[in-house]
Write a protein that holds these residues in place. Sequence first.
Motif, PDB file in Angstrom:
ATOM      1  N   SER A  28      -9.728  -0.747 -11.240  1.00 45.40           N
ATOM      2  CA  SER A  28      -8.958  -1.612 -12.021  1.00 45.40           C
ATOM      3  C   SER A  28      -9.817  -1.205 -13.651  1.00 45.40           C
ATOM      4  CB  SER A  28      -9.047  -3.012 -11.837  1.00 45.40           C
ATOM      5  OG  SER A  28      -8.081  -3.154 -10.671  1.00 45.40           O
ATOM      6  N   GLU A  29     -11.086  -1.328 -13.633  1.00 43.40           N
ATOM      7  CA  GLU A  29     -11.868  -1.105 -14.692  1.00 43.40           C
ATOM      8  C   GLU A  29     -11.463   0.313 -15.190  1.00 43.40           C
ATOM      9  OE1 GLU A  29     -15.726  -1.741 -13.357  1.00 43.40           O
ATOM     10  OE2 GLU A  29     -15.374  -4.250 -13.402  1.00 43.40           O
ATOM     11  N   TYR A  30     -11.549   1.408 -14.309  1.00 46.36           N
ATOM     12  CA  TYR A  30     -11.260   2.738 -14.450  1.00 46.36           C
ATOM     13  C   TYR A  30      -9.820   3.114 -15.354  1.00 46.36           C
ATOM     14  CZ  TYR A  30      -9.933   7.696 -13.635  1.00 46.36           C
ATOM     15  OH  TYR A  30      -9.392   8.845 -13.646  1.00 46.36           O
ATOM     16  N   HIS A  31      -8.810   2.450 -14.773  1.00 46.76           N
ATOM     17  CA  HIS A  31      -7.435   2.294 -15.252  1.00 46.76           C
ATOM     18  C   HIS A  31      -6.509   1.500 -14.439  1.00 46.76           C
ATOM     19  CE1 HIS A  31      -3.324   3.529 -16.410  1.00 46.76           C
ATOM     20  NE2 HIS A  31      -3.892   4.455 -17.577  1.00 46.76           N
ATOM     21  N   SER A  32      -5.912   0.619 -15.328  1.00 47.91           N
ATOM     22  CA  SER A  32      -4.979  -0.487 -14.579  1.00 47.91           C
ATOM     23  C   SER A  32      -3.923   0.066 -13.491  1.00 47.91           C
ATOM     24  CB  SER A  32      -4.295  -1.324 -15.649  1.00 47.91           C
ATOM     25  OG  SER A  32      -3.262  -0.142 -16.376  1.00 47.91           O
ATOM     26  N   PHE A  33      -3.468   1.169 -13.829  1.00 46.04           N
ATOM     27  CA  PHE A  33      -2.440   1.672 -12.796  1.00 46.04           C
ATOM     28  C   PHE A  33      -3.074   2.075 -11.381  1.00 46.04           C
ATOM     29  CE2 PHE A  33       0.015   5.079 -10.706  1.00 46.04           C
ATOM     30  CZ  PHE A  33       1.116   4.322 -10.186  1.00 46.04           C
ATOM     31  N   VAL A  34      -4.224   2.667 -11.631  1.00 43.77           N
ATOM     32  CA  VAL A  34      -4.964   3.179 -10.426  1.00 43.77           C
ATOM     33  C   VAL A  34      -5.506   1.824  -9.681  1.00 43.77           C
ATOM     34  CG1 VAL A  34      -7.059   4.246  -9.709  1.00 43.77           C
ATOM     35  CG2 VAL A  34      -5.988   5.259 -11.581  1.00 43.77           C
ATOM     36  N   GLY A  35      -5.966   0.808 -10.534  1.00 38.37           N
ATOM     37  CA  GLY A  35      -6.201  -0.455  -9.739  1.00 38.37           C
ATOM     38  C   GLY A  35      -4.987  -1.068  -9.024  1.00 38.37           C
ATOM     39  N   GLU A  36      -3.762  -0.899  -9.577  1.00 35.19           N
ATOM     40  CA  GLU A  36      -2.428  -1.314  -8.941  1.00 35.19           C
ATOM     41  C   GLU A  36      -2.271  -0.355  -7.442  1.00 35.19           C
ATOM     42  OE1 GLU A  36       0.737  -0.832 -11.457  1.00 35.19           O
ATOM     43  OE2 GLU A  36      -0.155  -2.213 -13.033  1.00 35.19           O
ATOM     44  N   CYS A  37      -2.642   0.738  -7.738  1.00 34.39           N
ATOM     45  CA  CYS A  37      -2.443   1.738  -6.361  1.00 34.39           C
ATOM     46  C   CYS A  37      -3.191   1.106  -5.362  1.00 34.39           C
ATOM     47  CB  CYS A  37      -2.845   3.108  -6.718  1.00 34.39           C
ATOM     48  SG  CYS A  37      -1.743   4.093  -7.775  1.00 34.39           S
ATOM     49  N   TYR A  38      -4.621   0.878  -5.519  1.00 30.78           N
ATOM     50  CA  TYR A  38      -5.597   0.191  -4.531  1.00 30.78           C
ATOM     51  C   TYR A  38      -5.193  -1.103  -3.856  1.00 30.78           C
ATOM     52  CZ  TYR A  38      -9.284   3.651  -5.070  1.00 30.78           C
ATOM     53  OH  TYR A  38     -10.261   4.655  -5.027  1.00 30.78           O
ATOM     54  N   SER A  39      -4.487  -1.937  -4.773  1.00 33.62           N
ATOM     55  CA  SER A  39      -3.557  -3.067  -4.306  1.00 33.62           C
ATOM     56  C   SER A  39      -2.463  -2.716  -3.478  1.00 33.62           C
ATOM     57  CB  SER A  39      -3.241  -3.880  -5.395  1.00 33.62           C
ATOM     58  OG  SER A  39      -4.441  -4.519  -6.316  1.00 33.62           O
ATOM     59  N   ASP A  40      -1.966  -1.897  -3.767  1.00 32.53           N
ATOM     60  CA  ASP A  40      -0.710  -1.145  -2.933  1.00 32.53           C
ATOM     61  C   ASP A  40      -1.313  -0.692  -1.606  1.00 32.53           C
ATOM     62  OD1 ASP A  40       1.115  -2.113  -4.810  1.00 32.53           O
ATOM     63  OD2 ASP A  40       1.156   0.063  -5.711  1.00 32.53           O
ATOM     64  N   LEU A  41      -2.289  -0.175  -1.658  1.00 37.32           N
ATOM     65  CA  LEU A  41      -2.944   0.606  -0.561  1.00 37.32           C
ATOM     66  C   LEU A  41      -3.299  -0.642   0.528  1.00 37.32           C
ATOM     67  CD1 LEU A  41      -4.285   2.898   1.364  1.00 37.32           C
ATOM     68  CD2 LEU A  41      -6.133   2.764  -0.027  1.00 37.32           C
ATOM     69  N   GLU A  42      -4.068  -1.670  -0.196  1.00 34.15           N
ATOM     70  CA  GLU A  42      -4.324  -2.980   0.732  1.00 34.15           C
ATOM     71  C   GLU A  42      -3.359  -3.440   1.305  1.00 34.15           C
ATOM     72  OE1 GLU A  42      -7.452  -6.512  -0.106  1.00 34.15           O
ATOM     73  OE2 GLU A  42      -5.639  -6.610  -1.325  1.00 34.15           O
ATOM     74  N   GLU A  43      -2.219  -3.905   0.631  1.00 32.89           N
ATOM     75  CA  GLU A  43      -0.958  -4.507   0.998  1.00 32.89           C
ATOM     76  C   GLU A  43      -0.378  -3.384   2.120  1.00 32.89           C
ATOM     77  OE1 GLU A  43       3.121  -4.945   1.955  1.00 32.89           O
ATOM     78  OE2 GLU A  43       2.588  -3.213   0.612  1.00 32.89           O
ATOM     79  N   PHE A  44      -0.414  -2.123   2.269  1.00 33.36           N
ATOM     80  CA  PHE A  44       0.243  -1.394   2.926  1.00 33.36           C
ATOM     81  C   PHE A  44      -0.582  -1.578   4.396  1.00 33.36           C
ATOM     82  CE2 PHE A  44       0.359   2.996   5.061  1.00 33.36           C
ATOM     83  CZ  PHE A  44       1.596   2.910   5.239  1.00 33.36           C
ATOM     84  N   VAL A  45      -1.870  -1.484   4.308  1.00 33.91           N
ATOM     85  CA  VAL A  45      -2.843  -1.485   5.559  1.00 33.91           C
ATOM     86  C   VAL A  45      -2.874  -2.783   6.078  1.00 33.91           C
ATOM     87  CG1 VAL A  45      -5.329  -1.380   6.241  1.00 33.91           C
ATOM     88  CG2 VAL A  45      -4.539   0.200   4.340  1.00 33.91           C
ATOM     89  N   LEU A  46      -2.650  -3.931   5.352  1.00 33.44           N
ATOM     90  CA  LEU A  46      -2.904  -5.141   5.923  1.00 33.44           C
ATOM     91  C   LEU A  46      -1.220  -5.774   6.385  1.00 33.44           C
ATOM     92  CD1 LEU A  46      -5.502  -6.889   3.763  1.00 33.44           C
ATOM     93  CD2 LEU A  46      -5.839  -5.817   6.149  1.00 33.44           C
ATOM     94  N   ARG A  47      -0.381  -4.968   6.401  1.00 28.85           N
ATOM     95  CA  ARG A  47       0.996  -5.497   6.902  1.00 28.85           C
ATOM     96  C   ARG A  47       0.778  -5.677   8.436  1.00 28.85           C
ATOM     97  NH1 ARG A  47       5.085  -0.982   4.302  1.00 28.85           N
ATOM     98  NH2 ARG A  47       4.701  -1.599   1.975  1.00 28.85           N
ATOM     99  N   LYS A  48       1.640  -6.792   8.703  1.00 26.57           N
ATOM    100  CA  LYS A  48       1.496  -7.291  10.088  1.00 26.57           C
ATOM    101  C   LYS A  48       1.604  -6.105  11.242  1.00 26.57           C
ATOM    102  CE  LYS A  48       3.688 -10.905  12.973  1.00 26.57           C
ATOM    103  NZ  LYS A  48       4.670 -11.730  13.237  1.00 26.57           N
ATOM    104  N   GLY A  49       0.508  -6.290  12.041  1.00 23.41           N
ATOM    105  CA  GLY A  49       0.596  -5.463  13.292  1.00 23.41           C
ATOM    106  C   GLY A  49      -0.591  -5.650  14.224  1.00 23.41           C
ATOM    107  N   LYS A  50      -0.410  -5.178  15.155  1.00 20.55           N
ATOM    108  CA  LYS A  50      -1.316  -5.404  16.412  1.00 20.55           C
ATOM    109  C   LYS A  50      -2.922  -4.799  16.231  1.00 20.55           C
ATOM    110  CE  LYS A  50       1.731  -7.329  19.240  1.00 20.55           C
ATOM    111  NZ  LYS A  50       1.745  -8.686  19.412  1.00 20.55           N
ATOM    112  N   ARG A  51      -3.269  -4.008  15.197  1.00 18.40           N
ATOM    113  CA  ARG A  51      -4.302  -3.517  15.070  1.00 18.40           C
ATOM    114  C   ARG A  51      -5.024  -2.865  16.311  1.00 18.40           C
ATOM    115  NH1 ARG A  51      -3.601  -3.418  10.032  1.00 18.40           N
ATOM    116  NH2 ARG A  51      -2.541  -5.542   9.042  1.00 18.40           N
ATOM    117  N   ILE A  52      -4.220  -2.299  17.160  1.00 22.85           N
ATOM    118  CA  ILE A  52      -4.663  -1.889  18.479  1.00 22.85           C
ATOM    119  C   ILE A  52      -5.821  -0.851  18.236  1.00 22.85           C
ATOM    120  CG2 ILE A  52      -4.173  -0.787  20.579  1.00 22.85           C
ATOM    121  CD1 ILE A  52      -1.395  -2.200  20.447  1.00 22.85           C
ATOM    122  N   ALA A  53      -5.640  -0.024  17.427  1.00 18.39           N
ATOM    123  CA  ALA A  53      -6.578   1.147  17.449  1.00 18.39           C
ATOM    124  C   ALA A  53      -8.059   0.601  16.959  1.00 18.39           C
ATOM    125  CB  ALA A  53      -6.273   2.222  16.279  1.00 18.39           C
TER     126      ALA A  53
END
Length: 346
Positions: A28-53
């Motif tokens: 986010s300090e580097y660029h606001s849009f890149v910060g948004e991308c990292y937030s989107d990545l976090e949301e994607f990874v943490l969507r509801k799932g079993k985390r079996i792996a």
Amino acid sequence: MEESLEGYGELVEESVKEYLERFKRESSEYHSFVGECYSDLEEFVLRKGKRIASCSTLLVYRGYADGTGEDILTACAGIELYRHAILIHDDMVDMDVQRRGGKTLHRNYSEDRDGRFGRGTATFLGNIAFSLAEKAIENSGFSEEKKATVLSLVFDHYREVNESQILDLLFEYKDVDVAEWRTMASKRAASLFKLTLLSGAVLGGAPEKDLETLEEAGENIGYSFDIQDDIIDTFAEEDQYGRKPCRDIGLGKKPLHVIQALNRGSTQKAEELREFLGKDELSSGEMERIRELIKEAGGLESAKETSRSHAEKGKKLIRQTTMDDESKDLLNSTIDYVVESLEWYK
């Protein structure tokens, strides 16, 4: 089992959140849009799932070592990011628009601007997820030797799973038999589960003999999960799976139950089923007919039986290891859950 797995999954999720916090802030300090991308990545990874792996890594580790401390949870965060790096690129290649009830990353960014921007941004975010996975393992507090061994496994299996994805894509354009499907699948989910089980074992200090046994167990578990996941894609409803059914068949993919149906059914029905392969926009009536053809030819039951057989082999191998009984039971209960879910589709 579900409650225990959910509890371990929550531990991994919290570790992912904590790990990504620093990178979200720096980006986010580097660029606001890149910060948004990292937030989107976090949301994607943490969507509801079993985390079996990642939970498999955690369960195997605790089977050889005491506790579930910060070091192993950081490594499991890396495994979770590794898994999602693969999914981001897989979604893009398959042109999927949904993943676990939400938009795929390339779809999200395509809507904001255009398809080229969406695909490009998702490509780079998948690469970032893989680099973060590697960094998480490096940042865990295990010995340099153990970390080097796990990172070597990560690099080897990442190469393997990409090799399998090439074949999976190729199979959309050619006829495939069971032997060729097995060649492809040997480096798909089988590769993932070999990595997850072996990572937990290496970090937990498992004896060399157990590593060999767990590698074979991971391969069998992977085959079982792979077959089950493909069956879900064809037979689950959208409200169960979070995306439209028969997506793989619409792309022309050849999952095991389809290959078995094409080989076992009458020539006329096999040709009818073949006509649906690669037809992207399938109506509800066409999807129902696809399911009927697969079941009538015995493709569904044959694939289910293959999945059950691999699951039993995996469970037997896990029981042969020296990890503690509670971890063995939890791992085998997870496999049982997958096998039992096959009975949802008749």
